[in-house]
Design a protein around this motif. Sequence first.
Motif, PDB file in Angstrom:
ATOM      1  N   LEU A  42       0.722  -1.232  -0.124  1.00  0.00           N
ATOM      2  CA  LEU A  42      -0.195   0.070   0.002  1.00  0.00           C
ATOM      3  C   LEU A  42       0.883   1.421  -0.401  1.00  0.00           C
ATOM      4  N   ASP A  43       0.962   1.865  -1.463  1.00  0.00           N
ATOM      5  CA  ASP A  43       2.011   3.273  -1.110  1.00  0.00           C
ATOM      6  C   ASP A  43       1.265   4.288  -0.340  1.00  0.00           C
ATOM      7  N   TYR A  44       1.779   5.360   0.184  1.00  0.00           N
ATOM      8  CA  TYR A  44       1.157   6.495   0.899  1.00  0.00           C
ATOM      9  C   TYR A  44       0.348   6.719   0.514  1.00  0.00           C
ATOM     10  N   GLU A  45      -0.073   7.601  -0.472  1.00  0.00           N
ATOM     11  CA  GLU A  45      -1.412   7.798  -1.301  1.00  0.00           C
ATOM     12  C   GLU A  45      -2.395   7.098  -0.552  1.00  0.00           C
ATOM     13  N   ASP A  46      -2.345   6.323  -0.498  1.00  0.00           N
ATOM     14  CA  ASP A  46      -3.376   5.090  -0.754  1.00  0.00           C
ATOM     15  C   ASP A  46      -3.415   5.074   0.778  1.00  0.00           C
ATOM     16  N   CYS A  47      -2.616   4.802   1.377  1.00  0.00           N
ATOM     17  CA  CYS A  47      -2.671   4.370   2.929  1.00  0.00           C
ATOM     18  C   CYS A  47      -3.554   5.339   3.281  1.00  0.00           C
ATOM     19  N   HIS A  48      -3.422   7.166   2.794  1.00  0.00           N
ATOM     20  CA  HIS A  48      -4.051   8.281   3.512  1.00  0.00           C
ATOM     21  C   HIS A  48      -5.731   7.603   3.566  1.00  0.00           C
ATOM     22  N   ALA A  49      -5.516   7.957   1.539  1.00  0.00           N
ATOM     23  CA  ALA A  49      -7.706   7.379   0.905  1.00  0.00           C
ATOM     24  C   ALA A  49      -7.329   6.796   2.130  1.00  0.00           C
ATOM     25  N   VAL A  50      -7.288   5.684   2.793  1.00  0.00           N
ATOM     26  CA  VAL A  50      -7.966   4.833   3.798  1.00  0.00           C
ATOM     27  C   VAL A  50      -8.150   4.547   5.108  1.00  0.00           C
ATOM     28  N   THR A  51      -6.763   6.194   5.949  1.00  0.00           N
ATOM     29  CA  THR A  51      -7.063   6.564   7.112  1.00  0.00           C
ATOM     30  C   THR A  51      -8.101   7.483   7.393  1.00  0.00           C
ATOM     31  N   ALA A  98     -13.182  -1.380   6.008  1.00  0.00           N
ATOM     32  CA  ALA A  98     -12.198  -0.349   7.128  1.00  0.00           C
ATOM     33  C   ALA A  98     -11.077  -1.264   7.544  1.00  0.00           C
ATOM     34  N   VAL A  99     -12.190  -1.931   8.290  1.00  0.00           N
ATOM     35  CA  VAL A  99     -11.111  -2.456   9.611  1.00  0.00           C
ATOM     36  C   VAL A  99      -9.944  -3.192   8.783  1.00  0.00           C
ATOM     37  N   ARG A 100     -10.316  -4.144   7.832  1.00  0.00           N
ATOM     38  CA  ARG A 100      -9.354  -5.340   7.351  1.00  0.00           C
ATOM     39  C   ARG A 100      -8.298  -4.111   6.455  1.00  0.00           C
ATOM     40  N   ALA A 101      -8.830  -2.779   6.275  1.00  0.00           N
ATOM     41  CA  ALA A 101      -8.125  -1.677   5.146  1.00  0.00           C
ATOM     42  C   ALA A 101      -7.342  -1.598   6.387  1.00  0.00           C
ATOM     43  N   LEU A 102      -7.030  -0.799   7.205  1.00  0.00           N
ATOM     44  CA  LEU A 102      -6.993  -0.171   7.823  1.00  0.00           C
ATOM     45  C   LEU A 102      -5.526  -1.407   8.820  1.00  0.00           C
ATOM     46  N   GLU A 103      -5.797  -2.500   8.798  1.00  0.00           N
ATOM     47  CA  GLU A 103      -5.181  -3.040   8.811  1.00  0.00           C
ATOM     48  C   GLU A 103      -3.621  -3.388   7.985  1.00  0.00           C
ATOM     49  N   LYS A 104      -3.793  -3.388   7.044  1.00  0.00           N
ATOM     50  CA  LYS A 104      -3.025  -3.511   6.431  1.00  0.00           C
ATOM     51  C   LYS A 104      -2.069  -1.833   6.044  1.00  0.00           C
ATOM     52  N   GLN A 128      -0.774   3.605  17.749  1.00  0.00           N
ATOM     53  CA  GLN A 128      -2.241   3.677  17.896  1.00  0.00           C
ATOM     54  C   GLN A 128      -3.236   4.339  17.797  1.00  0.00           C
ATOM     55  N   ASN A 129      -2.914   5.433  17.763  1.00  0.00           N
ATOM     56  CA  ASN A 129      -4.671   6.063  16.844  1.00  0.00           C
ATOM     57  C   ASN A 129      -4.792   5.019  15.983  1.00  0.00           C
ATOM     58  N   ILE A 130      -4.446   4.702  14.853  1.00  0.00           N
ATOM     59  CA  ILE A 130      -5.049   3.825  14.192  1.00  0.00           C
ATOM     60  C   ILE A 130      -5.942   2.497  14.649  1.00  0.00           C
ATOM     61  N   GLU A 131      -5.066   2.223  15.811  1.00  0.00           N
ATOM     62  CA  GLU A 131      -5.768   0.436  16.835  1.00  0.00           C
ATOM     63  C   GLU A 131      -6.898   1.308  17.571  1.00  0.00           C
ATOM     64  N   ASP A 132      -6.865   2.602  17.849  1.00  0.00           N
ATOM     65  CA  ASP A 132      -7.481   2.267  18.592  1.00  0.00           C
ATOM     66  C   ASP A 132      -9.128   2.960  17.582  1.00  0.00           C
TER      67      ASP A 132
END
Length: 139
Positions: A42-51, A98-104, A128-132
């Motif tokens: 997962l590249d930088y921008e795609d990570c941000h799209a998920v979060t 969303a959970v599956r993508a955040l775990e990635k 921790q912020n993402i895990e929360d």
Amino acid sequence: MGAWDYGIFDDDTGYEFFDEIKEDAIAFFTSSFEKAINSDYLDYEDCHAVTVSAAYIDNFLNGTKYRNDNDENEDETNVNLFNSLQKELILDYLKTPAVRALEKVISDNSELNELWSDNDELYPKWKQNIEDLINRLKN
């Protein structure tokens, strides 16, 4: 990395998606999660799209407030991200992807995770912020 703190909207990239979300939130969220789930890395921008997508869903379903410096919001702290979006949206079905993508995003196959792991001070807070967020969406 254009981050000034560890929050989801404490990075310039987090604001690049607002217009797409306003245009069609469901399509943007779905696309972001599917792309993450189906990618090997997962590249930088795609990570941000998920979060960002997950934060919108968390805000909508759970009322979680996010610090947000978007110029369109009068109150820059703890804003309701959906000020300009329809309140009739049905988003519960997006919690699992969303959970599956955040775990990635917080895995070893994530550029954003790699970049944050270089910051000894803020990495634990960011993760921790993402895990929360994951835990809120699991409920």
